[in-house]
Design an enzyme around this catalytic site. Structure first.
Site, PDB file in Angstrom:
ATOM      1  N   GLU A  33      24.438  91.369  42.824  1.00  0.00           N
ATOM      2  CA  GLU A  33      25.098  89.902  43.049  1.00  0.00           C
ATOM      3  C   GLU A  33      25.321  89.553  44.825  1.00  0.00           C
ATOM      4  OE1 GLU A  33      28.250  89.612  40.728  1.00  0.00           O
ATOM      5  OE2 GLU A  33      28.349  87.635  41.544  1.00  0.00           O
ATOM      6  N   ARG A 261      29.168 105.613  37.549  1.00  0.00           N
ATOM      7  CA  ARG A 261      28.441 105.144  38.916  1.00  0.00           C
ATOM      8  C   ARG A 261      29.469 106.137  40.471  1.00  0.00           C
ATOM      9  NH1 ARG A 261      31.258 100.336  39.241  1.00  0.00           N
ATOM     10  NH2 ARG A 261      31.793 100.284  41.418  1.00  0.00           N
ATOM     11  N   LYS A 271      33.044  95.959  45.963  1.00  0.00           N
ATOM     12  CA  LYS A 271      33.157  94.510  46.402  1.00  0.00           C
ATOM     13  C   LYS A 271      34.041  94.038  46.665  1.00  0.00           C
ATOM     14  CE  LYS A 271      28.683  93.440  45.302  1.00  0.00           C
ATOM     15  NZ  LYS A 271      28.207  92.894  44.395  1.00  0.00           N
TER      16      LYS A 271
HETATM   17  P1  ATP Z   1      31.097  95.845  42.593  1.00  0.00           P
HETATM   18  O1  ATP Z   1      31.958  96.946  41.345  1.00  0.00           O
HETATM   19  O2  ATP Z   1      30.939  96.633  44.263  1.00  0.00           O
HETATM   20  O3  ATP Z   1      31.412  94.859  42.945  1.00  0.00           O
HETATM   21  P2  ATP Z   1      28.670  95.820  41.703  1.00  0.00           P
HETATM   22  O4  ATP Z   1      28.677  96.425  39.989  1.00  0.00           O
HETATM   23  O5  ATP Z   1      29.554  94.360  40.810  1.00  0.00           O
HETATM   24  O6  ATP Z   1      29.598  96.018  42.186  1.00  0.00           O
HETATM   25  P3  ATP Z   1      26.034  94.754  42.514  1.00  0.00           P
HETATM   26  O7  ATP Z   1      25.287  93.712  43.177  1.00  0.00           O
HETATM   27  O8  ATP Z   1      26.619  94.183  40.740  1.00  0.00           O
HETATM   28  O9  ATP Z   1      27.911  95.081  41.815  1.00  0.00           O
HETATM   29  O10 ATP Z   1      25.460  96.092  41.461  1.00  0.00           O
HETATM   30  C1  ATP Z   1      23.912  96.050  41.561  1.00  0.00           C
HETATM   31  C2  ATP Z   1      23.614  97.040  41.047  1.00  0.00           C
HETATM   32  O11 ATP Z   1      24.434  98.274  41.573  1.00  0.00           O
HETATM   33  C3  ATP Z   1      24.364  97.454  39.420  1.00  0.00           C
HETATM   34  O12 ATP Z   1      23.143  97.596  38.514  1.00  0.00           O
HETATM   35  C4  ATP Z   1      25.803  98.301  39.349  1.00  0.00           C
HETATM   36  O13 ATP Z   1      25.688  98.869  38.589  1.00  0.00           O
HETATM   37  C5  ATP Z   1      25.015  99.081  40.573  1.00  0.00           C
HETATM   38  N1  ATP Z   1      26.193  99.974  41.161  1.00  0.00           N
HETATM   39  C6  ATP Z   1      26.632  98.711  41.586  1.00  0.00           C
HETATM   40  N2  ATP Z   1      28.082  99.689  42.463  1.00  0.00           N
HETATM   41  C7  ATP Z   1      27.858 101.123  42.188  1.00  0.00           C
HETATM   42  C8  ATP Z   1      28.089 102.243  42.565  1.00  0.00           C
HETATM   43  N3  ATP Z   1      29.249 103.261  42.485  1.00  0.00           N
HETATM   44  N4  ATP Z   1      27.700 103.486  41.775  1.00  0.00           N
HETATM   45  C9  ATP Z   1      26.311 103.587  41.469  1.00  0.00           C
HETATM   46  N5  ATP Z   1      25.649 102.326  41.085  1.00  0.00           N
HETATM   47  C10 ATP Z   1      26.106 101.110  41.802  1.00  0.00           C
HETATM   48 MG    MG Z   2      28.050  93.669  38.744  1.00  0.00          MG
END
Ligand code: ATP
Ligand code: MG
Length: 555
Positions: A33, A261, A271
């Site tokens: 995102e 994760r 984020k």
């Molecule tokens: P955040 O919790 O930091 O906002 P998010 O999951 O909202 O992270 P996205 O941009 O939606 O962030 O993530 C893109 C991809 O990265 C998704 O498939 C998500 O599952 C993966 N991802 C995000 N954080 C992690 C993590 N800590 N470990 C492994 N994969 C991750």
């Molecule tokens: Mg997300």
């Protein structure tokens, strides 16, 4: 990395799908995102998705999950692309297509209309509070409201009106009609569209309704014919909704798989929290070298190879765990040890005058990298006056002190053996200079002196020393498990995470340092040039300390 590694559970699934003929090839996606910069957790997801595709001859799409116009921005889109390219540098891997969920808005709208026509979605006028109350609790079923019984025609009209901008934010939502008594709360008629009169970074003002994650994600996967849609464990309860939409719409059956994760000690990985650190000035920017972001780590001098190695080492698990930050540092050190150019820099200078040296200025040779036989050598100027580190001298030294002390000998790295003859102090009694003598036939490489010394010191020639600023970094937080600690995470910020040395003295070759090169400042750690560095003012970042600063040089 030549040893056979056992398959992780997702590789097992992929191999079974290929073997059974369920899929003839695989297509994965990385779906960020664009509401922040990528962090090391994303690196794990990138390595997994892109790594699978490469291993099994498939491909990976980069799809921006840009369904929330309020928090998203093209600055983030650009940084994400740059970070992925950097992380995959040298692997020959990259995305097949650059895609945006917002490109599917028309198709997604069509899917919603399709659900309405099937009697599987309805427009609800309830407030968000009402919706929340009607939803029930995990132990109590929700209740159906009167809007649930609206006719298809009425729903079609209202949904079209929502799109046309007839209503204000929050006045109406479109909900999937599933089961208000489901044990899975996410299936209790989830909201699939909401009204948001907001400017979108790509579609501008074309839309004032936006699909929710649970409606956009699976359908986007399906549109692209993603075979394995890999996400993190918290999406397990979303999977029934993912499958429900695909089934009801009768579209390509992408499948969701979940892995743990990455969580790491002494840092945060959300984020939202990272944005807070930036906005409230706890760090200077998203690419502050203390940040767990890919751009921060790049600026700090971490290499893509070491991040990939780290992701490989931690593997793919089905259970949440907390990975030690020092494992990442270990991977960085291992790689930098192989590639870093060795240089000499004195952080806290003490002047040494070599009283019997009368050769003017001499150019000595020093090897650039003992780990690389093609690393070559460089000239290091040497003369009567040099700097050593203040803490490499002790006036009253304990036994087994192998550095410099009155009457004691040490080797100067790539130069001569010297002996300390006299300690010069100022009026207050501070040591300001050492007078030493050198052993002329003790030059490194052609030493015939027969003298054995245990200590080797780094040094810098005074006349040609280049001043530089050095930035030393420590953990951003004082608490090992910041996520689990009580109270506000910002209470645990390490106040000493950045230490600036305004002037350190470097050998002259470092004046030519480039951003791409990595350096080991002998006995000090691994360093790289910072992007704020200029010809007038050199700035270096410490990437990571040496594991065992003292033993290494003395080998
Ligand atoms: P955040 O919790 O930091 O906002 P998010 O999951 O909202 O992270 P996205 O941009 O939606 O962030 O993530 C893109 C991809 O990265 C998704 O498939 C998500 O599952 C993966 N991802 C995000 N954080 C992690 C993590 N800590 N470990 C492994 N994969 C991750
Ligand atoms: Mg997300």
């Amino acid at each position: 990395m030549s040893e056979e590694k056992s398959l992780n559970f997702i590789e097992e699934i992929v191999e079974a799908d290929l073997a059974s003929g369920k899929h003839s090839s695989i297509l994965t996606r990385f779906p960020p995102e664009p509401n922040g910069y990528l962090h090391i957790g994303h690196a794990k997801s990138i390595c997994l998705n892109f790594g699978l595709a490469k291993k099994y001859g498939g491909a990976t799409n980069l799809r921006f999950d840009d369904t929330n116009p309020v928090t998203e921005d093209t600055e983030y889109v650009d940084s994400i692309k740059e970070d992925i390219k950097w992380l995959l540098e040298g692997t020959g891997n990259g995305w097949k297509q650059e895609l945006y969920a917002s490109d599917y808005f028309e198709q997604l709208y069509g899917f919603a209309v399709d659900l309405i026509n099937k009697g599987l979605a309805y427009v609800d006028d309830s407030t968000s509070e009402e919706i929340a109350t009607q939803k029930g609790t995990p132990t109590q079923p929700g209740v159906n409201n009167k809007y649930r019984d609206r006719t298809v025609e009425e729903n079609l009209q209202l949904f079209a009106d929502m799109r046309a901008g007839k209503y204000k934010d929050g006045e109406k939502v479109l909900r999937a009609k599933i089961d208000m008594a489901s044990t899975n709360m996410l299936l209790r008629d989830p909201i699939i569209y909401r009204i948001k009169h907001a400017h979108h970074h790509r579609t501008g003002d074309a839309w004032c309704i936006y699909p929710m994650y649970d409606f956009a994600h699976g359908q986007s996967d399906s549109i692209e014919k993603i075979t394995h849609s890999i996400c993190t464990l918290e999406f397990i309860p979303h999977r029934p909704m993912y499958d429900w939409c695909i089934e009801q719409l009768g579209i390509y059956p992408s499948k969701q798989y979940e892995f743990a994760r990455l969580n790491m000690t002494y840092t945060v990985m959300s984020k939202r929290k990272l944005l807070q650190l930036v906005n409230e000035g706890h760090v200077t920017s998203w690419d502050d070298p203390r940040m767990p972001t890919i751009s921060g780590m790049r600026r700090r001098g971490f290499t893509p190879d070491s991040l990939r190695e780290f992701c490989d080492k931690i593997g793919i698990a089905k259970r949440e765990n907390l990975i030690d930050f020092s494992l990442l540092e270990f991977c960085v050190r291992e790689h930098l040890n192989k590639i870093a150019q060795r240089r000499m820099v004195v952080f806290d200078p003490l002047k040494v005058v070599i009283t019997n040296y009368d050769l003017g200025e001499e150019n000595l040779l020093s090897e650039n990298n003992p780990e690389d036989e093609n690393g070559g050598e460089r000239n290091v100027p040497f003369s009567k006056e040099i700097y050593i580190e203040k803490d490499d001298f002790m006036e009253v030294a304990p036994k087994k002190y192998f550095r410099l002390a009155p009457g004691q000998m040490v080797r100067l790295k790539s130069a001569y053996i010297i002996q300390c003859d006299e300690v010069i102090k100022d009026a207050e009694g501070n040591i300001i200079q050492l007078n030493c003598s050198y052993i002329p036939n003790s030059k490194s490489g052609s030493d015939t002196s027969g003298i054995n010394v245990k200590g080797t010191l780094h040094w810098v020639n005074v006349a040609t020393a280049v001043p530089m600023e050095v930035r030393l970094y420590d953990r951003l937080f004082t608490e090992e498990n910041v996520g689990a600690a009580e109270g506000d995470f910002k209470e645990y910020i390490n106040k000493d995470s950045l230490q600036v040395l305004p002037v350190a003295y470097a050998e002259p070759s470092l004046a030519e340092a480039t951003l791409n090169e990595r350096y080991q400042f002998i006995r000090k750690g691994y360093f790289c040039l910072d992007k704020e560095s200029t010809k007038e003012k050199l700035v270096f970042n410490r990437t990571v300390t040496l594991k065992d600063t003292w033993a290494k040089v003395n080998k």
